[in-house]
Design an enzyme around this catalytic site. Structure first.
Site, PDB file in Angstrom:
ATOM      1  N   SER A 142       0.781  -1.468  -0.171  1.00  0.00           N
ATOM      2  CA  SER A 142       0.071  -0.050  -0.019  1.00  0.00           C
ATOM      3  C   SER A 142       0.930   1.329  -0.120  1.00  0.00           C
ATOM      4  O   SER A 142       2.265   1.255   0.438  1.00  0.00           O
ATOM      5  CB  SER A 142      -0.874  -0.111   1.391  1.00  0.00           C
ATOM      6  OG  SER A 142      -1.655   1.251   1.388  1.00  0.00           O
ATOM      7  N   TYR A 155      -1.672  -0.485  10.586  1.00  0.00           N
ATOM      8  CA  TYR A 155      -1.624  -0.997   9.473  1.00  0.00           C
ATOM      9  C   TYR A 155      -0.563  -0.480   8.483  1.00  0.00           C
ATOM     10  O   TYR A 155      -0.061  -1.282   7.670  1.00  0.00           O
ATOM     11  CB  TYR A 155      -3.042  -0.337   8.818  1.00  0.00           C
ATOM     12  CG  TYR A 155      -3.158  -0.701   7.147  1.00  0.00           C
ATOM     13  CD1 TYR A 155      -3.251  -2.053   6.798  1.00  0.00           C
ATOM     14  CD2 TYR A 155      -3.213   0.471   6.261  1.00  0.00           C
ATOM     15  CE1 TYR A 155      -3.423  -2.115   5.396  1.00  0.00           C
ATOM     16  CE2 TYR A 155      -3.123   0.320   4.785  1.00  0.00           C
ATOM     17  CZ  TYR A 155      -3.483  -1.097   4.510  1.00  0.00           C
ATOM     18  OH  TYR A 155      -3.651  -1.572   3.252  1.00  0.00           O
TER      19      TYR A 155
HETATM   20  P1  NAP Z   1     -11.353  -6.666   1.058  1.00  0.00           P
HETATM   21  O1  NAP Z   1     -12.229  -6.227  -0.077  1.00  0.00           O
HETATM   22  O2  NAP Z   1     -11.575  -6.495   2.494  1.00  0.00           O
HETATM   23  O3  NAP Z   1     -11.086  -8.193   0.514  1.00  0.00           O
HETATM   24  C1  NAP Z   1      -9.998  -9.024   1.474  1.00  0.00           C
HETATM   25  C2  NAP Z   1      -9.825 -10.144   1.066  1.00  0.00           C
HETATM   26  O4  NAP Z   1      -8.822 -10.917   1.896  1.00  0.00           O
HETATM   27  C3  NAP Z   1     -10.834 -11.208   1.071  1.00  0.00           C
HETATM   28  O5  NAP Z   1     -10.893 -12.047  -0.141  1.00  0.00           O
HETATM   29  C4  NAP Z   1     -10.845 -11.909   2.410  1.00  0.00           C
HETATM   30  O6  NAP Z   1     -11.310 -13.200   2.430  1.00  0.00           O
HETATM   31  C5  NAP Z   1      -9.188 -12.054   2.542  1.00  0.00           C
HETATM   32  N1  NAP Z   1      -8.711 -12.296   3.671  1.00  0.00           N
HETATM   33  C6  NAP Z   1      -8.985 -11.473   4.772  1.00  0.00           C
HETATM   34  N2  NAP Z   1      -8.244 -12.202   5.714  1.00  0.00           N
HETATM   35  C7  NAP Z   1      -7.701 -13.204   5.291  1.00  0.00           C
HETATM   36  C8  NAP Z   1      -7.037 -14.330   5.858  1.00  0.00           C
HETATM   37  N3  NAP Z   1      -6.688 -14.471   7.247  1.00  0.00           N
HETATM   38  N4  NAP Z   1      -6.708 -15.511   5.033  1.00  0.00           N
HETATM   39  C9  NAP Z   1      -6.802 -15.365   3.802  1.00  0.00           C
HETATM   40  N5  NAP Z   1      -7.501 -14.579   3.137  1.00  0.00           N
HETATM   41  C10 NAP Z   1      -8.143 -13.254   4.024  1.00  0.00           C
HETATM   42  O7  NAP Z   1      -9.822  -5.918   0.732  1.00  0.00           O
HETATM   43  P2  NAP Z   1      -9.334  -4.950  -0.468  1.00  0.00           P
HETATM   44  O8  NAP Z   1      -9.809  -3.714  -0.051  1.00  0.00           O
HETATM   45  O9  NAP Z   1      -9.542  -5.696  -1.792  1.00  0.00           O
HETATM   46  O10 NAP Z   1      -7.634  -5.275   0.019  1.00  0.00           O
HETATM   47  C11 NAP Z   1      -7.021  -5.981  -0.567  1.00  0.00           C
HETATM   48  C12 NAP Z   1      -5.566  -5.769  -0.156  1.00  0.00           C
HETATM   49  O11 NAP Z   1      -5.162  -4.612  -0.723  1.00  0.00           O
HETATM   50  C13 NAP Z   1      -5.233  -5.902   1.101  1.00  0.00           C
HETATM   51  O12 NAP Z   1      -3.777  -6.321   1.338  1.00  0.00           O
HETATM   52  C14 NAP Z   1      -5.071  -4.292   1.364  1.00  0.00           C
HETATM   53  O13 NAP Z   1      -4.164  -3.845   2.402  1.00  0.00           O
HETATM   54  C15 NAP Z   1      -4.438  -3.732   0.031  1.00  0.00           C
HETATM   55  N6  NAP Z   1      -4.775  -2.342  -0.177  1.00  0.00           N
HETATM   56  C16 NAP Z   1      -6.198  -2.115  -0.314  1.00  0.00           C
HETATM   57  C17 NAP Z   1      -6.347  -0.718  -0.697  1.00  0.00           C
HETATM   58  C18 NAP Z   1      -7.943  -0.183  -0.804  1.00  0.00           C
HETATM   59  O14 NAP Z   1      -8.017   0.806  -0.814  1.00  0.00           O
HETATM   60  N7  NAP Z   1      -8.916  -1.190  -0.861  1.00  0.00           N
HETATM   61  C19 NAP Z   1      -5.419   0.320  -0.499  1.00  0.00           C
HETATM   62  C20 NAP Z   1      -4.075  -0.146  -0.529  1.00  0.00           C
HETATM   63  C21 NAP Z   1      -3.881  -1.479  -0.396  1.00  0.00           C
HETATM   64  P3  NAP Z   1     -12.775 -13.471   3.018  1.00  0.00           P
HETATM   65  O15 NAP Z   1     -13.562 -12.492   2.416  1.00  0.00           O
HETATM   66  O16 NAP Z   1     -13.222 -14.700   2.293  1.00  0.00           O
HETATM   67  O17 NAP Z   1     -12.818 -13.733   4.505  1.00  0.00           O
END
Ligand code: NAP
Length: 249
Positions: A142, A155
Site C-alpha cells: 500500500s 496498518y
Molecule cells: P477486501 O475487499 O476486504 O478483501 C479482502 C480479501 O482478503 C477477502 O478475499 C478476504 O477473504 C481475504 N482475507 C482476509 N483475511 C484473510 C486471511 N486471514 N486469510 C486469507 N484471506 C483473507 O480488501 P481489499 O480492499 O480488496 O484489499 C486487498 C489488499 O489490498 C489488502 O492487502 C489491502 O491492505 C491492500 N490495499 C487495499 C487498498 C484499498 O483502498 N482497498 C489500498 C491499498 C492496499 P474472505 O472475504 O473470504 O474472508
C-alpha cells in the site's frame, strides 16, 4: 490475452476486492488460478465461475493465511490440481484505522498476523515449492507503507514491513530465479473499503484530493499492473515497490 499462458498462480484473499480482480485478470491472461478465501466461499466460487466460464482454469481453496497448516494445504491443493505453482500473489490483508489511544493488542496481532506473517509463510512455501525455473511473487502492499496518514499506524507499519520484506527476499531468492515485487495501491473502492466506512467519508474526500488523477482506484486498475509484474515482460524487474495509485503518495 495470453501473457500468463502456462503459469500456475496462487492469489490469496481472492474472494472479493483487489484479489478477485487479480485472480480474474490472471485467469483471462491464461494462468491456472488458485482462488484463496478465508470465509467467503460464495465470493470465491463466483470468481472461479467467471474464469472457467471464459475457458480458463481455476479452483477455490479455503485457508487462513495466518495459519501455517492452512498455507501448506493451499499449496498442496493447488499443486494437486494444476501442478507446481510458479506465481504467488500475497493479497490477503486487513485494515482497520483507529487513534493510538484505542490501540489493542488484539488489533496489532490481527494486522501483523495476516498482513505480515501470512505473507512470509506463503513466500516460504513458494521458495520451497517453485520449480528450478523459478517464478514470480507479488505482494499487495500500500502507499500507506510510505505515506503519513494519522490513525493508520498499525496498518501502515504492516505495509512498511511488507515493502522491506519485498526488497530483502528479492535479494535472497534471486539466485533461485524467483522475482519478488510489490504493487502499492492508493485508495481503491472495494467491499473492504465499503465495510470500513471509507466510501462517502471525509477520508475518501481527502484521498481523492491528494490523488493527481482525481478519483479513487478500482480493482482492475491494480489487476492490470499485477499481470505485468508477474509476466515475462517484467523478467528483469525484482525488489521493486510500484505505486499504482493515480499519483497518490
Ligand atoms: P477486501 O475487499 O476486504 O478483501 C479482502 C480479501 O482478503 C477477502 O478475499 C478476504 O477473504 C481475504 N482475507 C482476509 N483475511 C484473510 C486471511 N486471514 N486469510 C486469507 N484471506 C483473507 O480488501 P481489499 O480492499 O480488496 O484489499 C486487498 C489488499 O489490498 C489488502 O492487502 C489491502 O491492505 C491492500 N490495499 C487495499 C487498498 C484499498 O483502498 N482497498 C489500498 C491499498 C492496499 P474472505 O472475504 O473470504 O474472508
Amino acid at each position: 490475452m495470453s501473457e500468463l499462458n502456462g503459469k500456475t498462480a496462487i492469489v490469496t484473499g481472492a474472494s472479493k476486492g483487489i484479489g478477485a480482480a487479480i485472480a480474474r485478470a490472471y485467469g483471462h491472461a491464461g494462468a491456472a488460478v488458485a482462488v484463496n478465501y478465508a470465509s467467503d466461499k460464495a465470493g470465491a466460487d463466483k470468481v472461479v465461475a467467471d474464469i472457467t466460464g471464459a475457458g480458463g482454469k481455476a479452483l477455490a481453496v479455503q485457508g487462513d493465511v495466518s495459519k501455517e497448516a492452512d498455507v501448506l494445504r493451499l499449496f498442496d491443493e493447488t499443486e494437486a490440481a494444476f501442478g507446481r505453482p510458479n506465481v504467488l500473489v500475497n493479497n490477503a490483508g486487513v485494515y482497520q484505522f483507529a487513534p493510538i489511544e484505542e490501540l489493542t493488542v488484539e488489533h496489532y496481532r490481527r494486522h501483523f498476523d495476516i498482513n505480515v506473517l501470512g505473507t512470509l509463510l506463503a513466500i516460504r512455501e513458494a521458495a520451497k515449492r517453485f520449480g528450478p525455473e523459478g517464478g514470480a511473487i507479488l505482494n499487495v502492499s500500500s502507499v500507506a507503507g510510505r505515506g503519513v496518514y494519522p490513525t493508520t499506524s498499525v496498518y501502515s507499519a504492516t505495509k512498511a514491513a511488507v515493502d522491506h520484506v519485498t526488497r530483502i527476499l528479492a535479494a535472497e531468492l534471486g539466485p533461485k530465479k524467483i522475482r519478488v515485487n510489490a504493487v502499492n495501491p492508493g485508495g481503491v473502492e472495494t467491499e473492504g473499503t465499503h465495510a470500513a466506512g471509507v466510501m462517502g467519508s471525509d477520508f475518501e474526500k481527502q484521498m481523492i484530493a491528494s490523488t493527481p488523477l482525481g478519483r479513487l482506484g478500482q480493482p482492475d486498475d491494480i489487476a492490470d499492473v499485477s499481470v505485468f509484474l508477474v509476466s515475462d515482460a517484467a523478467r528483469w524487474v525484482t525488489g521493486e515497490t510500484l505505486a499504482a495509485s493515480g499519483g497518490q503518495r
